[in-house]
Scaffold this active site. Structure first.
Site, PDB file in Angstrom:
ATOM      1  N   ARG A  73       0.842  -1.187   0.000  1.00 29.22           N
ATOM      2  CA  ARG A  73       0.000   0.000   0.000  1.00 29.22           C
ATOM      3  C   ARG A  73       0.881   1.242   0.000  1.00 29.22           C
ATOM      4  O   ARG A  73       1.925   1.275   0.642  1.00 29.22           O
ATOM      5  CB  ARG A  73      -0.919   0.034   1.215  1.00 29.22           C
ATOM      6  CG  ARG A  73      -2.101  -0.907   1.099  1.00 29.22           C
ATOM      7  CD  ARG A  73      -3.045  -0.789   2.270  1.00 29.22           C
ATOM      8  NE  ARG A  73      -2.459  -1.277   3.496  1.00 29.22           N
ATOM      9  CZ  ARG A  73      -1.960  -0.532   4.459  1.00 29.22           C
ATOM     10  NH1 ARG A  73      -1.991   0.784   4.367  1.00 29.22           N
ATOM     11  NH2 ARG A  73      -1.452  -1.073   5.538  1.00 29.22           N
ATOM     12  N   TYR A 201      -1.625  -3.423  -6.680  1.00 27.51           N
ATOM     13  CA  TYR A 201      -1.461  -4.071  -5.367  1.00 27.51           C
ATOM     14  C   TYR A 201      -2.796  -4.124  -4.601  1.00 27.51           C
ATOM     15  O   TYR A 201      -3.548  -3.142  -4.582  1.00 27.51           O
ATOM     16  CB  TYR A 201      -0.410  -3.322  -4.524  1.00 27.51           C
ATOM     17  CG  TYR A 201      -0.356  -3.905  -3.126  1.00 27.51           C
ATOM     18  CD1 TYR A 201       0.254  -5.137  -2.904  1.00 27.51           C
ATOM     19  CD2 TYR A 201      -0.994  -3.285  -2.057  1.00 27.51           C
ATOM     20  CE1 TYR A 201       0.242  -5.723  -1.648  1.00 27.51           C
ATOM     21  CE2 TYR A 201      -1.013  -3.862  -0.795  1.00 27.51           C
ATOM     22  CZ  TYR A 201      -0.393  -5.082  -0.601  1.00 27.51           C
ATOM     23  OH  TYR A 201      -0.420  -5.665   0.635  1.00 27.51           O
ATOM     24  N   GLY A 203      -4.209  -3.704  -1.584  1.00 24.77           N
ATOM     25  CA  GLY A 203      -4.781  -2.605  -0.801  1.00 24.77           C
ATOM     26  C   GLY A 203      -5.026  -1.347  -1.608  1.00 24.77           C
ATOM     27  O   GLY A 203      -5.797  -0.470  -1.205  1.00 24.77           O
ATOM     28  N   LYS A 210      -9.699  -2.287   1.487  1.00 28.99           N
ATOM     29  CA  LYS A 210      -9.377  -1.143   2.351  1.00 28.99           C
ATOM     30  C   LYS A 210     -10.158   0.110   1.941  1.00 28.99           C
ATOM     31  O   LYS A 210     -10.595   0.883   2.786  1.00 28.99           O
ATOM     32  CB  LYS A 210      -7.880  -0.855   2.310  1.00 28.99           C
ATOM     33  CG  LYS A 210      -6.999  -2.034   2.666  1.00 28.99           C
ATOM     34  CD  LYS A 210      -7.274  -2.545   4.045  1.00 28.99           C
ATOM     35  CE  LYS A 210      -6.274  -3.615   4.450  1.00 28.99           C
ATOM     36  NZ  LYS A 210      -6.570  -4.159   5.768  1.00 28.99           N
ATOM     37  N   HIS A 230     -10.942  -2.615  11.307  1.00 25.91           N
ATOM     38  CA  HIS A 230      -9.840  -3.462  10.831  1.00 25.91           C
ATOM     39  C   HIS A 230      -9.686  -4.631  11.816  1.00 25.91           C
ATOM     40  O   HIS A 230      -8.724  -4.688  12.579  1.00 25.91           O
ATOM     41  CB  HIS A 230      -8.571  -2.604  10.789  1.00 25.91           C
ATOM     42  CG  HIS A 230      -7.431  -3.206  10.029  1.00 25.91           C
ATOM     43  ND1 HIS A 230      -6.137  -2.802  10.233  1.00 25.91           N
ATOM     44  CD2 HIS A 230      -7.387  -4.174   9.085  1.00 25.91           C
ATOM     45  CE1 HIS A 230      -5.336  -3.498   9.438  1.00 25.91           C
ATOM     46  NE2 HIS A 230      -6.060  -4.334   8.743  1.00 25.91           N
ATOM     47  N   SER A 252      -1.484  -3.915  10.477  1.00 26.25           N
ATOM     48  CA  SER A 252      -1.165  -4.827   9.390  1.00 26.25           C
ATOM     49  C   SER A 252       0.004  -5.744   9.743  1.00 26.25           C
ATOM     50  O   SER A 252       0.998  -5.309  10.312  1.00 26.25           O
ATOM     51  CB  SER A 252      -0.789  -4.032   8.143  1.00 26.25           C
ATOM     52  OG  SER A 252      -1.838  -3.169   7.823  1.00 26.25           O
ATOM     53  N   CYS A 254       0.551  -8.182  11.856  1.00 27.29           N
ATOM     54  CA  CYS A 254       0.902  -8.499  13.255  1.00 27.29           C
ATOM     55  C   CYS A 254       0.398  -9.886  13.626  1.00 27.29           C
ATOM     56  O   CYS A 254       0.297 -10.216  14.800  1.00 27.29           O
ATOM     57  CB  CYS A 254       0.246  -7.508  14.215  1.00 27.29           C
ATOM     58  SG  CYS A 254       1.148  -6.005  14.437  1.00 27.29           S
ATOM     59  N   GLY A 255       0.011 -10.682  12.656  1.00 29.06           N
ATOM     60  CA  GLY A 255      -0.446 -12.039  12.953  1.00 29.06           C
ATOM     61  C   GLY A 255      -1.963 -12.165  13.060  1.00 29.06           C
ATOM     62  O   GLY A 255      -2.453 -13.113  13.655  1.00 29.06           O
ATOM     63  N   THR A 257      -4.093 -12.875  10.701  1.00 23.05           N
ATOM     64  CA  THR A 257      -4.566 -14.043   9.967  1.00 23.05           C
ATOM     65  C   THR A 257      -4.238 -15.331  10.723  1.00 23.05           C
ATOM     66  O   THR A 257      -5.045 -16.263  10.755  1.00 23.05           O
ATOM     67  CB  THR A 257      -3.975 -14.035   8.543  1.00 23.05           C
ATOM     68  OG1 THR A 257      -4.338 -12.800   7.932  1.00 23.05           O
ATOM     69  CG2 THR A 257      -4.511 -15.178   7.711  1.00 23.05           C
ATOM     70  N   ASN A 258      -3.061 -15.376  11.354  1.00 25.26           N
ATOM     71  CA  ASN A 258      -2.723 -16.561  12.158  1.00 25.26           C
ATOM     72  C   ASN A 258      -3.708 -16.732  13.307  1.00 25.26           C
ATOM     73  O   ASN A 258      -4.144 -17.846  13.616  1.00 25.26           O
ATOM     74  CB  ASN A 258      -1.303 -16.445  12.729  1.00 25.26           C
ATOM     75  CG  ASN A 258      -0.244 -16.639  11.657  1.00 25.26           C
ATOM     76  OD1 ASN A 258      -0.536 -17.138  10.573  1.00 25.26           O
ATOM     77  ND2 ASN A 258       0.975 -16.234  11.957  1.00 25.26           N
ATOM     78  N   ASP A 277      -9.749  -9.836   8.512  1.00 25.13           N
ATOM     79  CA  ASP A 277      -9.224  -8.475   8.273  1.00 25.13           C
ATOM     80  C   ASP A 277     -10.211  -7.358   8.589  1.00 25.13           C
ATOM     81  O   ASP A 277      -9.813  -6.346   9.128  1.00 25.13           O
ATOM     82  CB  ASP A 277      -8.772  -8.359   6.806  1.00 25.13           C
ATOM     83  CG  ASP A 277      -7.856  -7.165   6.566  1.00 25.13           C
ATOM     84  OD1 ASP A 277      -6.997  -6.895   7.417  1.00 25.13           O
ATOM     85  OD2 ASP A 277      -8.011  -6.497   5.518  1.00 25.13           O
ATOM     86  N   ARG A 374       1.926 -12.319  -0.976  1.00 26.14           N
ATOM     87  CA  ARG A 374       0.575 -12.607  -0.473  1.00 26.14           C
ATOM     88  C   ARG A 374      -0.047 -13.822  -1.134  1.00 26.14           C
ATOM     89  O   ARG A 374       0.327 -14.209  -2.232  1.00 26.14           O
ATOM     90  CB  ARG A 374      -0.332 -11.398  -0.772  1.00 26.14           C
ATOM     91  CG  ARG A 374       0.113 -10.088  -0.133  1.00 26.14           C
ATOM     92  CD  ARG A 374      -0.470  -9.960   1.232  1.00 26.14           C
ATOM     93  NE  ARG A 374      -0.056  -8.741   1.928  1.00 26.14           N
ATOM     94  CZ  ARG A 374      -0.789  -8.158   2.872  1.00 26.14           C
ATOM     95  NH1 ARG A 374      -1.970  -8.638   3.208  1.00 26.14           N
ATOM     96  NH2 ARG A 374      -0.342  -7.101   3.512  1.00 26.14           N
ATOM     97  N   GLY A 499      -0.722 -21.208  18.592  1.00 28.47           N
ATOM     98  CA  GLY A 499      -1.814 -21.982  19.188  1.00 28.47           C
ATOM     99  C   GLY A 499      -1.958 -21.766  20.687  1.00 28.47           C
ATOM    100  O   GLY A 499      -3.040 -21.951  21.264  1.00 28.47           O
ATOM    101  N   ASN A 501      -1.889 -18.976  22.106  1.00 27.50           N
ATOM    102  CA  ASN A 501      -2.639 -17.743  22.373  1.00 27.50           C
ATOM    103  C   ASN A 501      -4.051 -18.049  22.881  1.00 27.50           C
ATOM    104  O   ASN A 501      -4.709 -17.196  23.459  1.00 27.50           O
ATOM    105  CB  ASN A 501      -2.691 -16.863  21.118  1.00 27.50           C
ATOM    106  CG  ASN A 501      -1.316 -16.290  20.777  1.00 27.50           C
ATOM    107  OD1 ASN A 501      -0.449 -16.202  21.657  1.00 27.50           O
ATOM    108  ND2 ASN A 501      -1.104 -15.915  19.538  1.00 27.50           N
TER     109      ASN A 501
HETATM  110  C1  OXD Z   1      -3.205  -4.659   5.411  1.00 27.90           C
HETATM  111  C2  OXD Z   1      -3.787  -5.804   4.719  1.00 27.90           C
HETATM  112  O1  OXD Z   1      -2.278  -4.030   4.882  1.00 27.90           O
HETATM  113  O2  OXD Z   1      -4.693  -6.424   5.278  1.00 27.90           O
HETATM  114  O3  OXD Z   1      -3.684  -4.362   6.520  1.00 27.90           O
HETATM  115  O4  OXD Z   1      -3.366  -6.104   3.601  1.00 27.90           O
HETATM  116 MN    MN Z   2      -5.404  -5.472   7.039  1.00 32.95          MN
END
Ligand code: OXD
Ligand code: MN
Length: 589
Positions: A73, A201, A203, A210, A230, A252, A254-255, A257-258, A277, A374, A499, A501
Site C-alpha cells: 500500500r 497491489y 490494498g 481497504k 480493521h 497490518s 501483526c499475525g 490471519t494466524n 481483516d 501474499r 496456538g 494464544n
Molecule cells: C493490510 C492488509 O495491509 O490487510 O492491513 O493487507
Molecule cells: Mn489489514
C-alpha cells in the site's frame, strides 16, 4: 432510458477508452476464461499476469508477479477528498475533490486503450444482510478482476440488487502504466466513490477491501451509526460446546490471519473463523454489537505461514475447491512449479526464482519471496469456517481485543475498566511497523484501533463516534488488550504465541462471561492474577512469567508522554473523555 449504473460505466469508458467492455457474471466458467487471458494475453513488465502452478500439489492455484515498484500500500499517495478539509483530519492526506478529479481525469484519459474494461458488480456482506452494501468496480487487469472474485461476493445478482437505483459504491481502477509518479488512490466519501490509478497491489487496487470496506464504509458508519473496523472475527468454542464471538484489531501483518485461523493447544477448544481483516459492527435490536465480515476471502501475508504457525491456512491454500487461489510475489520453485517463501516447512528448493523472477542465489540478507508477498484465497476453503459465516445477521460480539507488536512496555493481556477506558486503550494502540505498507520497518507507530491508514474521516471524530456507540449499547462487549511480542533482554520472545494464544483468549472469554476470579486490578486495567491464566505445560520460568505482566514505571512514563504527543496532533477535536482517561491513568500509575 439507461440505468444510472449503465450511464456511469459508459461515462468512464468514454474517458478511459478501453478496446472492449466485459460485464462479469461471477461464474467459475468466466473466471477460468479470464485467467486464460491473464496467462496468454496480458503482461506486466514482460511477464504474463498469471502462471499455472503445480495443479496436483496446488490445485486451482496460479502465480502472479507484480510490477517491481508495486508491492505494498502507498499511504503517501492515498487521499481522502472532501470539500471540508477538517472533516478528513490529520490522519489522512487531503485534496479538494475538484482538484483531485481534474488530476485523475487527466491521468485516466485513454488509460485503458488496448485493454479490456472489466465491470465487477459485487456485494460487501451477504446479499440478504441489512448491513451489506452493493458496489461496482471497473478495472483493466485480469489479476484484479479475479482477485475481486475471490475476495467479495461478485456476480450478476448484484446488478439485480442495484436495479435502476444509484445505490452502489463506485470504484474506478486502472493500473495505468505503473508509473509511481502517476499513482494515486483517491476516496470521495461525499459521493461513495473510489478512484485508483497506477497500482495493481491489493490494498490499492482491490477496492472492495481497504478503500470501500474501511475508508468509505467508516465514513458511512459515522453517518449511519455503525463501525467499519480493521478486525478479525472469530468464534471460540469451549469444551462444553458454547461459542463466544470475539472481534480483534491489530495493525497490518501483526499475525491477525494466524489468530483468525488458530489451531488451539488447549484440549477441547476450537476457534472458528468468520473473518481475518475487516468487521462491520452494528448495534442489534438486542442492544448488543453484531459483526459481519463484508469480505469472502483472505489476502494474507505468505512469509512465515507454515504447518507450525498456521496449519489451517496451509490446508486452506491447498483445498482447491474454489477457483482460483493466487500467490503474488512469492518465490517460485521451478522444479516443482510451486510457490515458496521464507518460513515455509521443509528445505529451501534447489532451483528457485526470487519474487522478481531472477535466479535465487541465497545471498545473506536477501529474501527470495517479497516480505509482503501474499496469497488470495476463498474463505470457503477454510477447514475452520464458522457455520455462522453466511448468517446475514452476523454474530454477537462479547469481547473486542486490541493488540500490537510491542517488544517492551505492554503486558501479555489486560482488560479495560469499561467502554470509555477501552476506547482509550484502542485509541492509543501502537505497534512496531512492518512491511505491509511502504514505510520504515521497526519504528513505533501509534495506530488507533489499527485504523490509522484506513479511517476515512477525522480520527478525532472517529474517537467520538466510538464513545457514542458505547452509549447506545445496553450490552456492550468488554474491551481487552493483548501483546504476543514482548521480548527479554536478549530479544527473545517471552510468549510462545500461535496456538498457545488460546490461553489468553480463554481468560478473555471467561472475563467477558462475567467470571470474577482470575483477575487483579492494576493501574492500567485488570490483569490475570497469579494463577489466573492457564500456563500449564509451557515451562515458563518464574522470571519470564513475571516479565510478561511487568508494569515498568519508566517505560510507562515514556508511553504516557508519547500518547499525549500523539493525541495533540488532533487538536481540540479530541474528545475530553480521552484526556480524562489519560489523566486518570497517570494518577493510577
Ligand atoms: C493490510 C492488509 O495491509 O490487510 O492491513 O493487507
Ligand atoms: Mn489489514
Amino acid at each position: 432510458m439507461k440505468k444510472p449504473l449503465e450511464k456511469w460505466v459508459e461515462q468512464q469508458a468514454e474517458l478511459t477508452k478501453p478496446d472492449r467492455i466485459h460485464w462479469c457474471d461471477g461464474s467459475e466458467e468466466e473466471a477460468r476464461k479470464i485467467v486464460e487471458w491473464g496467462i496468454n494475453k496480458e503482461k506486466i513488465n514482460g511477464t504474463p499476469v498469471f502462471q499455472k502452478l503445480n495443479q496436483e500439489t496446488y490445485p486451482n492455484c496460479f502465480y502472479h508477479r507484480s510490477h517491481p515498484t508495486d508491492v505494498a500500500r502507498t499511504e503517501h499517495l492515498t487521499f481522502v477528498c472532501h470539500t471540508n478539509k477538517n472533516a478528513v483530519g490529520p490522519n489522512n492526506n487531503w485534496m479538494d475533490p475538484a482538484e483531485a478529479k481534474a488530476k485523475l481525469t487527466k491521468l485516466s484519459d485513454g488509460c485503458m486503450k488496448g485493454k479490456t474494461m472489466y465491470v465487477l458488480p459485487y456485494m460487501m456482506g451477504h446479499p440478504d444482510s441489512p448491513y451489506s452494501k452493493a458496489c461496482v468496480q471497473l478495472t483493466d487487469i485480469s489479476y484484479v478482476a479475479i482477485s475481486m472474485r475471490i475476495m467479495t461476493r461478485l456476480g450478476k445478482h448484484v446488478l439485480e440488487k442495484i436495479g435502476d437505483t444509484e445505490n452502489f459504491v463506485k470504484g474506478l481502477h486502472s493500473v495505468g502504466d505503473f508509473d509511481t509518479d502517476k499513482r494515486f488512490v483517491m476516496h470521495f466519501p461525499q459521493e461513495n466513490l473510489v478512484w485508483s490509478i497506477g497500482s495493481g497491489y491489493g490494498g490499492n487496487a482491490l477496492l472492495g477491501k481497504k478503500c470501500v470496506a474501511l475508508r468509505i464504509a467508516s465514513a458511512l458508519g459515522q453517518k449511519e451509526g455503525w463501525l467499519a473496523e480493521h478486525m478479525i472475527i472469530i468464534g471460540i468454542e469451549d469444551p462444553k460446546g458454547n461459542i463466544t464471538y470475539v472481534a480483534a484489531a491489530f495493525p497490518s501483518a501483526c499475525g491477525k490471519t494466524n489468530l483468525a485461523l488458530m489451531q488451539p493447544t488447549l484440549p477441547g477448544y476450537k476457534v472458528w473463523v468468520l473473518g481475518d481483516d475487516i468487521a462491520w459492527l452494528n448495534i442489534g435490536p438486542d442492544g448488543r454489537l453484531w459483526a459481519i465480515n463484508p469480505e469472502m476471502g483472505f489476502f494474507g501475508v505468505a512469509p512465515g505461514t507454515s504447518l507450525k504457525t498456521n496449519p489451517n491456512m496451509i490446508k486452506t491454500l491447498k483445498a482447491g475447491r474454489f477457483f482460483p487461489t493466487l500467490f503474488t510475489n512469492t518465490a517460485l520453485d521451478t522444479d516443482k512449479q510451486e510457490p515458496w517463501w521464507e518460513g515455509m516447512d521443509g528445505d529451501i528448493p534447489r532451483n528457485l526464482l526470487d519474487w522478481q523472477g531472477n535466479k535465487w542465489t541465497g545471498k545473506p540478507g536477501e529474501k527470495a519471496a517479497h516480505p509482503n508477498s501474499r496469497f488470495t484465497v476463498s474463505i470457503t476453503q477454510s477447514p475452520t469456517l464458522s457455520k455462522e459465516f453466511n448468517n446475514p445477521k452476523g454474530v454477537p460480539i462479547s469481547a473486542i481485543i486490541f493488540g500490537g507488536k510491542r517488544t517492551r512496555t505492554m503486558p501479555l493481556v489486560y482488560e479495560s475498566f469499561n467502554w470509555q477506558h477501552g476506547v482509550f486503550v484502542g485509541a492509543t494502540l501502537a505497534s512496531e511497523t512492518t512491511a505491509a505498507a511502504t514505510h520504515q520497518i521497526g519504528v513505533l507507530r501509534r495506530d488507533p484501533m489499527a485504523m490509522l491508514p484506513f479511517c476515512g474521516y477525522n480520527m478525532a471524530d472517529y474517537f467520538k463516534h466510538w464513545l457514542n456507540m458505547g452509549n447506545k449499547m445496553t450490552n456492550p462487549p468488554k474491551i481487552f488488550y493483548v501483546n504476543w511480542f514482548r521480548t527479554d533482554e536478549t530479544g527473545k520472545f517471552l510468549w510462545p504465541g500461535y496456538g498457545n494464544n488460546i490461553r489468553v483468549i480463554k481468560w478473555i472469554i471467561d472475563r467477558a462471561a462475567g467470571k470474577e476470579k482470575g483477575a487483579v486490578k492494576a493501574p492500567i486495567g485488570y490483569l490475570p492474577s497469579e494463577n489466573g491464566l492457564d500456563m500449564a505445560g509451557l515451562n515458563l520460568d518464574e522470571k519470564t512469567r513475571k516479565h510478561l505482566f511487568d508494569i515498568n514505571p519508566e517505560e510507562w512514563a515514556h508511553e504516557l508522554d508519547d500518547i499525549e504527543r500523539f493525541l495533540l496532533k488532533f487538536g481540540d477535536k479530541v474528545p475530553q473523555e480521552l484526556w480524562n482517561e489519560l489523566q486518570e491513568l497517570e494518577k493510577r500509575l
